[in-house]
Design a protein around this motif. Structure first.
Motif, PDB file in Angstrom:
ATOM      1  N   MET A  92      -5.258 -46.785  21.013  1.00  0.00           N
ATOM      2  CA  MET A  92      -4.372 -47.295  22.054  1.00  0.00           C
ATOM      3  C   MET A  92      -3.274 -48.132  21.413  1.00  0.00           C
ATOM      4  O   MET A  92      -3.544 -48.964  20.545  1.00  0.00           O
ATOM      5  CB  MET A  92      -5.163 -48.130  23.055  1.00  0.00           C
ATOM      6  CG  MET A  92      -4.398 -48.540  24.287  1.00  0.00           C
ATOM      7  SD  MET A  92      -5.482 -49.311  25.494  1.00  0.00           S
ATOM      8  CE  MET A  92      -6.560 -47.931  25.902  1.00  0.00           C
ATOM      9  N   ASN A  93      -2.040 -47.896  21.810  1.00  0.00           N
ATOM     10  CA  ASN A  93      -0.886 -48.547  21.194  1.00  0.00           C
ATOM     11  C   ASN A  93      -0.138 -49.346  22.259  1.00  0.00           C
ATOM     12  O   ASN A  93       0.307 -48.783  23.266  1.00  0.00           O
ATOM     13  CB  ASN A  93       0.030 -47.492  20.570  1.00  0.00           C
ATOM     14  CG  ASN A  93       1.048 -48.100  19.637  1.00  0.00           C
ATOM     15  OD1 ASN A  93       0.953 -49.266  19.260  1.00  0.00           O
ATOM     16  ND2 ASN A  93       2.037 -47.317  19.246  1.00  0.00           N
ATOM     17  N   ILE A  94      -0.002 -50.642  22.046  1.00  0.00           N
ATOM     18  CA  ILE A  94       0.582 -51.533  23.041  1.00  0.00           C
ATOM     19  C   ILE A  94       1.761 -52.283  22.428  1.00  0.00           C
ATOM     20  O   ILE A  94       1.655 -52.843  21.329  1.00  0.00           O
ATOM     21  CB  ILE A  94      -0.465 -52.522  23.582  1.00  0.00           C
ATOM     22  CG1 ILE A  94      -1.554 -51.760  24.337  1.00  0.00           C
ATOM     23  CG2 ILE A  94       0.184 -53.573  24.489  1.00  0.00           C
ATOM     24  CD1 ILE A  94      -2.669 -52.625  24.878  1.00  0.00           C
ATOM     25  N   ALA A  95       2.895 -52.293  23.134  1.00  0.00           N
ATOM     26  CA  ALA A  95       4.065 -53.052  22.700  1.00  0.00           C
ATOM     27  C   ALA A  95       4.092 -54.397  23.417  1.00  0.00           C
ATOM     28  O   ALA A  95       3.910 -54.470  24.639  1.00  0.00           O
ATOM     29  CB  ALA A  95       5.342 -52.275  22.998  1.00  0.00           C
ATOM     30  N   LEU A  96       4.331 -55.459  22.650  1.00  0.00           N
ATOM     31  CA  LEU A  96       4.489 -56.800  23.191  1.00  0.00           C
ATOM     32  C   LEU A  96       5.945 -57.181  22.984  1.00  0.00           C
ATOM     33  O   LEU A  96       6.414 -57.252  21.839  1.00  0.00           O
ATOM     34  CB  LEU A  96       3.552 -57.783  22.484  1.00  0.00           C
ATOM     35  CG  LEU A  96       2.059 -57.398  22.499  1.00  0.00           C
ATOM     36  CD1 LEU A  96       1.241 -58.396  21.694  1.00  0.00           C
ATOM     37  CD2 LEU A  96       1.538 -57.289  23.918  1.00  0.00           C
ATOM     38  N   VAL A  97       6.657 -57.435  24.078  1.00  0.00           N
ATOM     39  CA  VAL A  97       8.116 -57.543  24.027  1.00  0.00           C
ATOM     40  C   VAL A  97       8.555 -59.005  23.993  1.00  0.00           C
ATOM     41  O   VAL A  97       8.139 -59.815  24.825  1.00  0.00           O
ATOM     42  CB  VAL A  97       8.751 -56.831  25.234  1.00  0.00           C
ATOM     43  CG1 VAL A  97      10.267 -56.989  25.218  1.00  0.00           C
ATOM     44  CG2 VAL A  97       8.373 -55.347  25.231  1.00  0.00           C
ATOM     45  N   PHE A 130       4.353 -45.803  23.630  1.00  0.00           N
ATOM     46  CA  PHE A 130       3.326 -46.819  23.841  1.00  0.00           C
ATOM     47  C   PHE A 130       2.509 -46.517  25.096  1.00  0.00           C
ATOM     48  O   PHE A 130       3.039 -46.007  26.092  1.00  0.00           O
ATOM     49  CB  PHE A 130       3.964 -48.199  23.955  1.00  0.00           C
ATOM     50  CG  PHE A 130       4.649 -48.642  22.702  1.00  0.00           C
ATOM     51  CD1 PHE A 130       3.923 -49.161  21.637  1.00  0.00           C
ATOM     52  CD2 PHE A 130       6.028 -48.534  22.564  1.00  0.00           C
ATOM     53  CE1 PHE A 130       4.557 -49.567  20.470  1.00  0.00           C
ATOM     54  CE2 PHE A 130       6.664 -48.928  21.402  1.00  0.00           C
ATOM     55  CZ  PHE A 130       5.922 -49.443  20.350  1.00  0.00           C
ATOM     56  N   ASP A 131       1.235 -46.843  25.026  1.00  0.00           N
ATOM     57  CA  ASP A 131       0.387 -46.678  26.199  1.00  0.00           C
ATOM     58  C   ASP A 131       0.762 -47.677  27.289  1.00  0.00           C
ATOM     59  O   ASP A 131       0.641 -47.383  28.479  1.00  0.00           O
ATOM     60  CB  ASP A 131      -1.089 -46.855  25.808  1.00  0.00           C
ATOM     61  CG  ASP A 131      -1.549 -45.763  24.859  1.00  0.00           C
ATOM     62  OD1 ASP A 131      -1.621 -44.601  25.278  1.00  0.00           O
ATOM     63  OD2 ASP A 131      -1.818 -46.084  23.682  1.00  0.00           O
ATOM     64  N   SER A 184      -7.251 -56.617  30.657  1.00  0.00           N
ATOM     65  CA  SER A 184      -6.455 -56.147  31.791  1.00  0.00           C
ATOM     66  C   SER A 184      -5.386 -55.164  31.330  1.00  0.00           C
ATOM     67  O   SER A 184      -5.128 -54.154  31.997  1.00  0.00           O
ATOM     68  CB  SER A 184      -5.803 -57.336  32.510  1.00  0.00           C
ATOM     69  OG  SER A 184      -6.778 -58.195  33.062  1.00  0.00           O
ATOM     70  N   LEU A 185      -4.740 -55.444  30.190  1.00  0.00           N
ATOM     71  CA  LEU A 185      -3.733 -54.522  29.674  1.00  0.00           C
ATOM     72  C   LEU A 185      -4.353 -53.189  29.290  1.00  0.00           C
ATOM     73  O   LEU A 185      -3.765 -52.125  29.530  1.00  0.00           O
ATOM     74  CB  LEU A 185      -3.026 -55.140  28.468  1.00  0.00           C
ATOM     75  CG  LEU A 185      -2.138 -56.348  28.732  1.00  0.00           C
ATOM     76  CD1 LEU A 185      -1.478 -56.813  27.441  1.00  0.00           C
ATOM     77  CD2 LEU A 185      -1.082 -56.050  29.789  1.00  0.00           C
ATOM     78  N   ILE A 186      -5.529 -53.232  28.716  1.00  0.00           N
ATOM     79  CA  ILE A 186      -6.221 -51.995  28.364  1.00  0.00           C
ATOM     80  C   ILE A 186      -6.552 -51.195  29.620  1.00  0.00           C
ATOM     81  O   ILE A 186      -6.387 -49.976  29.672  1.00  0.00           O
ATOM     82  CB  ILE A 186      -7.488 -52.309  27.545  1.00  0.00           C
ATOM     83  CG1 ILE A 186      -7.097 -52.889  26.184  1.00  0.00           C
ATOM     84  CG2 ILE A 186      -8.351 -51.064  27.380  1.00  0.00           C
ATOM     85  CD1 ILE A 186      -8.252 -53.499  25.418  1.00  0.00           C
ATOM     86  N   ALA A 187      -6.960 -51.906  30.669  1.00  0.00           N
ATOM     87  CA  ALA A 187      -7.287 -51.239  31.924  1.00  0.00           C
ATOM     88  C   ALA A 187      -6.067 -50.597  32.558  1.00  0.00           C
ATOM     89  O   ALA A 187      -6.182 -49.559  33.235  1.00  0.00           O
ATOM     90  CB  ALA A 187      -7.932 -52.223  32.892  1.00  0.00           C
ATOM     91  N   VAL A 188      -4.889 -51.193  32.357  1.00  0.00           N
ATOM     92  CA  VAL A 188      -3.654 -50.635  32.917  1.00  0.00           C
ATOM     93  C   VAL A 188      -3.439 -49.208  32.431  1.00  0.00           C
ATOM     94  O   VAL A 188      -2.959 -48.336  33.165  1.00  0.00           O
ATOM     95  CB  VAL A 188      -2.442 -51.519  32.541  1.00  0.00           C
ATOM     96  CG1 VAL A 188      -1.129 -50.792  32.802  1.00  0.00           C
ATOM     97  CG2 VAL A 188      -2.483 -52.820  33.323  1.00  0.00           C
ATOM     98  N   THR A 189      -3.791 -48.941  31.189  1.00  0.00           N
ATOM     99  CA  THR A 189      -3.542 -47.617  30.616  1.00  0.00           C
ATOM    100  C   THR A 189      -4.422 -46.544  31.245  1.00  0.00           C
ATOM    101  O   THR A 189      -4.114 -45.353  31.146  1.00  0.00           O
ATOM    102  CB  THR A 189      -3.788 -47.622  29.102  1.00  0.00           C
ATOM    103  OG1 THR A 189      -5.187 -47.797  28.837  1.00  0.00           O
ATOM    104  CG2 THR A 189      -2.994 -48.729  28.429  1.00  0.00           C
ATOM    105  N   ALA A 190      -5.490 -46.978  31.903  1.00  0.00           N
ATOM    106  CA  ALA A 190      -6.440 -46.003  32.439  1.00  0.00           C
ATOM    107  C   ALA A 190      -6.242 -45.712  33.909  1.00  0.00           C
ATOM    108  O   ALA A 190      -6.751 -44.713  34.422  1.00  0.00           O
ATOM    109  CB  ALA A 190      -7.873 -46.501  32.222  1.00  0.00           C
ATOM    110  N   GLY A 191      -5.506 -46.586  34.612  1.00  0.00           N
ATOM    111  CA  GLY A 191      -5.392 -46.445  36.060  1.00  0.00           C
ATOM    112  C   GLY A 191      -4.003 -46.121  36.522  1.00  0.00           C
ATOM    113  O   GLY A 191      -3.035 -46.295  35.801  1.00  0.00           O
TER     114      GLY A 191
END
Length: 309
Positions: free
Chosen positions: A1-6, A51-52, A296-303
């Motif tokens: 899982m790849n997440i960008a923090l802006v 990004f996911d 919560s951010l990880i869960a966002v990618t699934a829903g």
């Protein structure tokens, strides 16, 4: 899982700092996520669709170049990029014009008068100062741009002539302003920030006033500390405010911060503003909350987006 923090290429003031993102990044990587910290305004060639999820953390120079930031957010939206707080939450949070709407849905707020270019400044100045004295016991107001953060462009004003001059300057610049009573309890009790994650109360902080008379303060969350002095009806006020906010947006946010002051007579919480674009969450005061938000951010990618019914 790849997440960008802006974040931003630079912050508006030398005392502004992002203490959340390093802690969030560590929490995400502990949970097996790859992360990249990128500036919204200085990341040419970045494929944001790769990004996911893209979490907008500290894009705070946006307040100095709002048109460019809005175009960036709209570009991501057009490309179908999954934002942590979704597009309507971010765009809606860029202007404090949401405050009268939230009040209409039952939240107890600090009265906010929106002043658009071309409106009758003299009458507005007289009325807002009179209302502050009548309802809050002091002829003092805060005037600021409708789109601002960290007290950028804000001033505490006690004289009608000075308020007229401030509003005239905004008018000349074509900037919509807002005026709120200066609630004196902020000088003694501070401002309370309530961090909501996935619709639930996560944690609370208190910070000092910036615009207190005679105080040379910082523009960025001075003396932030854990907790707040609770009163019996606080949780009811917090949840009523959050529920009212949800009625003004089409989707649920992953996280927002509700900022409150206390009424000088009743002691009840009054909503000052809602930080939904890039709310500081004070993870350095509550390290466990960083891990919670990471989940919560990880869960966002699934829903799929949670649409308000």
């Amino acid at each position: 899982m790849n997440i960008a923090l802006v974040t931003s290429s630079a912050f508006p003031g030398k005392d502004w700092s992002d203490r959340d993102t390093p802690l969030l990044r560590a929490a995400l990587e502990e949970q097996g996520c790859a992360t990249q910290v990128l500036s919204w305004d200085e990341s040419p060639g970045i494929d944001w669709t790769a990004f996911d999820v893209v979490a907008v953390q500290s894009p705070w120079n946006m307040w100095l170049k709002l048109a460019e930031f809005r175009e960036w957010v709209e570009s991501l939206h057009r490309q179908g990029v999954r934002l942590a707080n979704q597009y309507p939450i971010i765009v809606g949070g860029m202007s404090k014009e949401y405050l009268p709407q939230v009040e209409q849905h039952g939240a107890k707020t600090i009265p906010t008068t929106v002043v658009r270019p071309g409106e009758g400044i003299g009458a507005i100045a007289a009325e807002t100062l009179a209302r502050a004295g009548r309802d809050f016991g002091e002829h003092a107001v805060v005037v600021k741009p409708i789109s601002s953060g960290g007290t950028l462009g804000a001033a505490r004003v006690t004289e009608e002539r000075e308020l007229v001059a401030k509003l005239a300057a905004f008018d000349q610049a074509g900037v919509t302003a807002c005026v709120q009573p200066y609630v004196s309890t902020i000088d003694s009790l501070g401002e309370n920030g309530i961090i909501m994650i996935e619709g639930e109360f996560s944690h609370a902080i208190t910070k000092d006033a910036i615009l207190a008379p005679g105080r040379a303060g910082t523009q960025f969350h001075p003396n932030a500390r854990t907790g707040y002095t609770e009163h019996g009806e606080d949780l009811a006020d917090i949840h009523a405010t959050y529920d009212a906010y949800l009625k003004t947006v089409p989707v649920h946010p992953v996280s927002v911060r509700l900022d409150f002051l206390r009424h000088p007579v009743t002691g009840r919480l009054l909503l000052l503003e809602i930080e939904s674009v890039a709310p500081v969450k004070f993870f350095h005061l509550y390290p466990a909350a960083a891990a919670r938000y990471a989940r919560s951010l990880i869960a966002v990618t699934a829903g799929s987006p949670l649409v308000r019914r």
